[in-house]
Design a protein around this motif. Structure first.
Motif, PDB file in Angstrom:
ATOM      1  N   LEU A 136       0.832  -1.213   0.000  1.00 37.93           N
ATOM      2  CA  LEU A 136       0.000   0.000   0.000  1.00 37.93           C
ATOM      3  C   LEU A 136       0.865   1.262   0.000  1.00 37.93           C
ATOM      4  N   LEU A 137       1.964   1.221   0.771  1.00 43.24           N
ATOM      5  CA  LEU A 137       2.851   2.390   0.800  1.00 43.24           C
ATOM      6  C   LEU A 137       3.514   2.601  -0.559  1.00 43.24           C
ATOM      7  N   GLN A 138       3.796   1.496  -1.246  1.00 38.04           N
ATOM      8  CA  GLN A 138       4.350   1.610  -2.603  1.00 38.04           C
ATOM      9  C   GLN A 138       3.338   2.256  -3.546  1.00 38.04           C
ATOM     10  N   GLN A 139       2.053   1.873  -3.444  1.00 35.67           N
ATOM     11  CA  GLN A 139       0.996   2.477  -4.253  1.00 35.67           C
ATOM     12  C   GLN A 139       0.853   3.964  -3.927  1.00 35.67           C
ATOM     13  N   GLN A 140       1.024   4.271  -2.636  1.00 35.65           N
ATOM     14  CA  GLN A 140       0.905   5.682  -2.216  1.00 35.65           C
ATOM     15  C   GLN A 140       1.993   6.536  -2.847  1.00 35.65           C
ATOM     16  N   GLN A 141       3.220   6.006  -2.863  1.00 38.23           N
ATOM     17  CA  GLN A 141       4.340   6.761  -3.409  1.00 38.23           C
ATOM     18  C   GLN A 141       4.196   6.972  -4.925  1.00 38.23           C
ATOM     19  N   GLN A 142       3.579   6.011  -5.589  1.00 38.45           N
ATOM     20  CA  GLN A 142       3.448   6.094  -7.042  1.00 38.45           C
ATOM     21  C   GLN A 142       2.260   6.942  -7.485  1.00 38.45           C
ATOM     22  N   PHE A 143       1.320   7.171  -6.565  1.00 33.26           N
ATOM     23  CA  PHE A 143       0.095   7.882  -6.942  1.00 33.26           C
ATOM     24  C   PHE A 143       0.323   9.396  -6.909  1.00 33.26           C
ATOM     25  N   ASP A 144      -0.147  10.087  -7.948  1.00 34.91           N
ATOM     26  CA  ASP A 144      -0.110  11.553  -7.963  1.00 34.91           C
ATOM     27  C   ASP A 144      -1.340  12.066  -8.686  1.00 34.91           C
ATOM     28  N   ALA A 145      -1.357  13.377  -8.937  1.00 33.28           N
ATOM     29  CA  ALA A 145      -2.559  14.010  -9.508  1.00 33.28           C
ATOM     30  C   ALA A 145      -2.891  13.486 -10.890  1.00 33.28           C
ATOM     31  N   SER A 146      -1.878  12.984 -11.609  1.00 30.17           N
ATOM     32  CA  SER A 146      -2.126  12.508 -12.977  1.00 30.17           C
ATOM     33  C   SER A 146      -2.524  11.035 -13.018  1.00 30.17           C
ATOM     34  N   SER A 147      -2.465  10.370 -11.884  1.00 29.67           N
ATOM     35  CA  SER A 147      -2.787   8.943 -11.842  1.00 29.67           C
ATOM     36  C   SER A 147      -4.291   8.726 -11.914  1.00 29.67           C
ATOM     37  N   SER A 148      -4.657   7.538 -12.363  1.00 33.53           N
ATOM     38  CA  SER A 148      -6.073   7.181 -12.459  1.00 33.53           C
ATOM     39  C   SER A 148      -6.509   6.522 -11.153  1.00 33.53           C
ATOM     40  N   LEU A 149      -7.493   7.108 -10.503  1.00 37.40           N
ATOM     41  CA  LEU A 149      -8.015   6.549  -9.269  1.00 37.40           C
ATOM     42  C   LEU A 149      -8.722   5.216  -9.542  1.00 37.40           C
ATOM     43  N   SER A 150      -9.373   5.117 -10.693  1.00 37.41           N
ATOM     44  CA  SER A 150     -10.048   3.862 -11.063  1.00 37.41           C
ATOM     45  C   SER A 150      -9.041   2.723 -11.179  1.00 37.41           C
ATOM     46  N   THR A 151      -7.881   3.008 -11.739  1.00 36.47           N
ATOM     47  CA  THR A 151      -6.830   1.990 -11.876  1.00 36.47           C
ATOM     48  C   THR A 151      -6.354   1.525 -10.506  1.00 36.47           C
ATOM     49  N   LEU A 152      -6.191   2.483  -9.590  1.00 37.02           N
ATOM     50  CA  LEU A 152      -5.765   2.140  -8.236  1.00 37.02           C
ATOM     51  C   LEU A 152      -6.803   1.270  -7.539  1.00 37.02           C
ATOM     52  N   ILE A 153      -8.057   1.625  -7.690  1.00 39.56           N
ATOM     53  CA  ILE A 153      -9.136   0.851  -7.048  1.00 39.56           C
ATOM     54  C   ILE A 153      -9.152  -0.582  -7.585  1.00 39.56           C
ATOM     55  N   SER A 154      -8.996  -0.732  -8.899  1.00 38.39           N
ATOM     56  CA  SER A 154      -8.957  -2.071  -9.502  1.00 38.39           C
ATOM     57  C   SER A 154      -7.777  -2.878  -8.964  1.00 38.39           C
ATOM     58  N   ALA A 155      -6.632  -2.203  -8.826  1.00 32.30           N
ATOM     59  CA  ALA A 155      -5.443  -2.899  -8.303  1.00 32.30           C
ATOM     60  C   ALA A 155      -5.670  -3.366  -6.871  1.00 32.30           C
ATOM     61  N   ILE A 156      -6.366  -2.566  -6.062  1.00 33.11           N
ATOM     62  CA  ILE A 156      -6.640  -2.947  -4.670  1.00 33.11           C
ATOM     63  C   ILE A 156      -7.596  -4.138  -4.618  1.00 33.11           C
ATOM     64  N   TYR A 157      -8.612  -4.135  -5.468  1.00 30.78           N
ATOM     65  CA  TYR A 157      -9.515  -5.299  -5.521  1.00 30.78           C
ATOM     66  C   TYR A 157      -8.749  -6.558  -5.917  1.00 30.78           C
TER      67      TYR A 157
END
Length: 842
Positions: free
Chosen positions: A490-511
């Motif tokens: 999760l911390l790795q996902q946090q570091q990679q996420f920024d304003a240009s990232s897709s929130l939908s992609t992150l949600i799919s990855a978490i599922y």
């Protein structure tokens, strides 16, 4: 200094001739590299915030410059023949290089949206086949009139017109594309009226006609000046010198501009026509005094020394003041105006240098026969109409001084009132005459449609969700319910996420990650995903019915104002699709109650033949949207009124939380550069006025004479701009630039008058005698200069382009008024203050 210069140039005549020829040829060689630029967008610097936002908006929403084609049939366009021709032209337009095929719009390639059955909608081509009967054509009318995005945009409300919108990749191709469309229309054998308009077409067409006008006006101005000089001096060899100076000045200045890589804009296209008359001003003074002084048998060099001794300093200062007037334009924040001011200023000083070097060298080389002809054929001033008129004017100016002064004060007051009535306004389409085909097209199509001028009100959500997402990820990662490996992931996902990232992609990855974990960790990640989905929903402001309802309210307010012909937005798409999903009746032309309902309508819309149209109104993250405004007028004052209307509406009805607005579109950019131009022109005028006044005090070594020299200038400027207010002429770009010419040339006449008067007074020590002498050769030289410059601009009156006509009319007026004011005001004021100015009232 003048004596040394005469000695040098007369001794090295051939060197002067060859030097000028070579210098001119070097810069003439640069002329073939000319590049034309008529884009008003370039009136703003590239880093201007409004310009940058405009271009970002065009990119973000895939907006393009449009060529608008309209077909008009007073009996109605819903007939097989008219619609068949519209289809043919649409198909032809798709094959033109430079046209964005996917976004081209007409009845021939848009969808009809209707209900297939409750809960299901159908998208089919509005004209799948060309109608064969009037009844089939009327069915198309009924379909088109039910769709807000098409009604009064692609088809007129009166049913008499239809439009084809042709998006283009490069606005500089608009003229060529319009020509291809005209060629195809001529092959259609159509009895309908066809019109082509749009700001890109107007701007590109202006560039073509501007180029033609450059090649016509400057030579005509030169011919006019040549004829006038011949009327004055009746000796062709004698008047060749100023013509050579003028031509060399224009060619060198334009060659320098082009050689330095500057494009020729509407402003810089006028450099040649400005310089041609101005460049002969000093020469006319030299020729006038030389003709008056030279007598058969005189030594030419001696006469030239006397002439240049009188004129060298006044000509230097008049050239400097004119240059200052134009260089002051560099204070304005408008790049083309800065370039215009810089190069005209350069041209004026170049003309001065060429005049004091070349003209004496040329005159000293004239044969005795030519000089004898000059004295014999020179018109008898006593028999001319100009000389007696000036004598009478001198008597009038020297008498009733108090009455004259009262009249000037009254004129000044009236002029100030006229200035208060000036309206700041411009419109590229109005750069053409009223009977020009573009003006006719603009008028006809804006009478039938909601408007061919575009402006975009952009609404966007402030901030971004990345900070909240990162905080939530960090919080869950610290939870004791997760293993160290899952927390690290999760911390790795946090570091990679920024304003240009897709929130939908992150949600799919978490599922997906949850499927790899045990039940407890999987449930915790599911809760996290649900929280992120909620955050994602909140971040998509333009899926919120309340936000869309606000947009609808603003649109209705704009429509009720009468300033906007029509507006389109995401709200209109949602309402249209929602109507067909429900009953297909007008009562259901409304927004869904939930964000999910809005999402469903947009998913349905994306199954149409033109799904990309959605992204013209909203960004894929649904955080930014725009309202497309159609205006029937491209006038800046109308766009300004719309901006004020929206501002007042938002003040009375605050935007939904987290939203902000900004403007884009060509109509709005025109307002921005006009406002900056007016503010910049005012700054430049005030700055130049102060500098010129200080120069006058320095030239005359007297505060009182310095102020006196500024009086004709002050009255001329106020009278000219008062006249603009009186007659209701809009304050546009050409009018604004005239302030520089008024400031530069109006003071020129005053310098010559005062300098010559002081020299005459020093010899005569008698007021009446000095005044009488002033209205002989000095007044004739001033009058000749005014006539030459004024007439030099008259070819512009026959131009097909309104800015050129405007310049011609007002420059002629400036010259006439400034010369008359100088010859009347100065003697009147000097008569009242002569004891103070000269220490005597004799």
């Amino acid at each position: 200094m003048a004596d040394k210069l005469i000695e040098l140039v007369t001794a090295k005549r051939k060197l002067v001739y060859w030097g000028l020829l070579i210098l001119t040829l070097v810069f003439v060689a640069q002329l073939p590299g000319i590049q034309i630029d008529t884009d008003p967008e370039n009136m703003l610097p590239q880093d201007n915030p409004q310009r940058e936002f405009h271009n970002q908006t065009k990119t973000r929403f895939s907006m393009h410059d449009m060529v608008v084609v309209g077909v008009v049939n007073p009996d109605g366009i819903y007939n097989p023949k008219t619609l068949s021709h519209l289809v043919s032209l649409t198909e032809f337009a798709t094959g033109i290089e430079g046209v964005v095929q996917a976004d081209l719009m007409s009845l021939a390639n848009v969808d009809n949206i209707d209900q297939q059955e409750p809960g299901t909608i159908r998208f089919e081509w509005m004209m799948k086949t060309v109608p064969q009967t009037d009844e089939q054509a009327r069915e198309i009318r009924d379909k088109a009139e039910r769709l807000p995005l098409l009604y009064n945009t692609l088809v007129s409300g009166d049913g008499q017109a239809a439009a084809l919108y042709v998006p283009i990749t490069d606005k500089n191709q608009s003229y060529a594309i319009a020509q291809q469309l005209r060629s195809k229309i001529s092959e259609l054998d159509s009895q309908d009226e066809w019109h082509i308009t749009g700001l890109p077409v107007a701007e590109d067409r202006f560039g073509y006609e501007m180029f033609v006008q450059m090649g016509i006006s400057a030579p005509l101005a030169g011919l006019t000046i040549f004829i006038l000089l011949w009327v004055f001096f009746r000796n062709i060899p004698f008047i060749i010198a100023p013509m050579i100076v003028a031509m060399a000045t224009v060619l060198i200045t334009m060659g320098l501009l082009i050689g330095m890589g500057f494009t020729v804009h509407i402003m810089s296209s006028m450099i040649a026509i400005f310089l041609m008359p101005i460049a002969v001003v000093d020469s006319v003074h030299i020729l006038s005094e030389f003709a008056d002084r030279y007598k058969p048998g005189d030594e030419v060099k001696k006469v030239l020394k006397e002439v240049m001794g009188h004129l060298f300093t006044p000509m230097l200062f008049t050239s400097i003041t004119s240059t200052v007037g134009f260089l002051s334009l560099m204070i304005t924040p408008i790049p083309p105006v800065q370039i215009f001011g810089a190069f005209v200023g350069f041209g004026i000083m170049l003309a001065y240098l060429l005049t004091v070097i070349f003209v004496p060298a040329y005159l000293s080389g004239l044969s005795e026969k030519t000089l004898l002809n000059l004295t014999q054929k020179l018109p008898d001033e006593s028999q001319s109409k100009l000389a007696p008129a000036l004598v009478r004017l001198g008597r009038l100016a020297g008498s009733h001084a108090k009455l004259w002064l009262a009249g000037f004060i009254a004129l000044f007051a009236l002029a100030v009132w006229g200035i208060s009535q000036i309206q700041i306004n411009d419109n590229p389409v109005r750069w053409f005459k009223a009977d020009h085909e573009l003006r006719i097209a603009d008028r006809v199509l804006n009478e039938h449609f909601a408007g061919t001028y575009d402006a975009y009100l952009v609404m966007q959500q402030q901030g971004d969700a990345s900070a909240d997402v990162k905080a939530l990820l960090a919080e869950i990662a610290d939870s004791e319910e997760l293993s160290q490996n899952t927390a690290n992931w999760l911390l790795q996902q946090q570091q990679q996420f920024d304003a240009s990232s897709s929130l939908s992609t992150l949600i799919s990855a978490i599922y997906d990650k949850g499927f790899e974990l045990d039940m407890d960790e999987s449930d915790r990640l599911t809760e996290l995903a649900l929280e992120l989905e909620k955050l994602e929903s909140q971040s998509k402001a333009f899926l919120n019915p309340a936000v869309l309802n606000y947009m609808s309210g603003l649109q209705q307010h704009l429509k009720d104002s009468g300033l906007v012909g029509k507006s389109n937005s995401l709200s209109d798409i949602v309402k249209t699709v929602n109507r067909e999903l429900r009953s297909g009746e007008d009562k259901d032309f409304a927004l869904p109650d939930t964000a999910n309902g809005v999402s469903q309508t947009l998913l349905q819309y994306q199954s149409s033949h033109r799904p990309q149209d959605l992204w013209h109104f909203v960004t894929p993250d649904y955080r930014q949207s725009l309202i497309w405004l159609q205006l029937t007028s491209g006038d800046n004052k109308d766009m300004t009124a719309v901006v004020a209307l929206v501002k007042d509406y938002i003040a009375a009805n605050p935007l939904p939380d987290g939203l902000q607005t900004d403007w884009a579109g060509k109509a709005y950019l025109n307002v921005v550069w006009q406002q900056q131009m007016v503010e910049g022109m005012l700054d430049s005028l005030v700055s130049a006025f102060v500098i010129v006044m200080l120069m006058m005090m320095l030239l005359f070594r007297s505060v009182s004479f310095g102020i006196l020299a500024m009086l004709p200038l002050t009255l001329t400027i106020t009278l000219i701009y008062g006249l603009i207010g009186w007659i209701g002429k809009d304050y546009d770009m050409p009018i604004a630039v005239l302030s520089a010419l008024t400031l530069g040339l109006s003071v020129d006449f005053a310098i010559h008058f005062i300098e010559r008067f002081r020299a005459t007074w020093a010899k005569q020590q008698n007021w009446q005698q000095s005044l009488k002498l002033m209205f002989e050769e000095p007044a004739r030289a001033i009058s000749r200069n005014a006539i030459v410059i004024a007439m030099g601009f008259t070819p512009l009156l026959f131009a097909p382009l309104v800015p050129y006509i405007t310049v011609g009319v007002f420059l002629a007026s400036i010259m006439a008024i400034s010369a008359l004011v100088t010859l009347v005001m100065l003697p009147s004021v000097m008569a009242l203050t002569r004891k103070w100015l000269f220490g005597s009232d004799k």
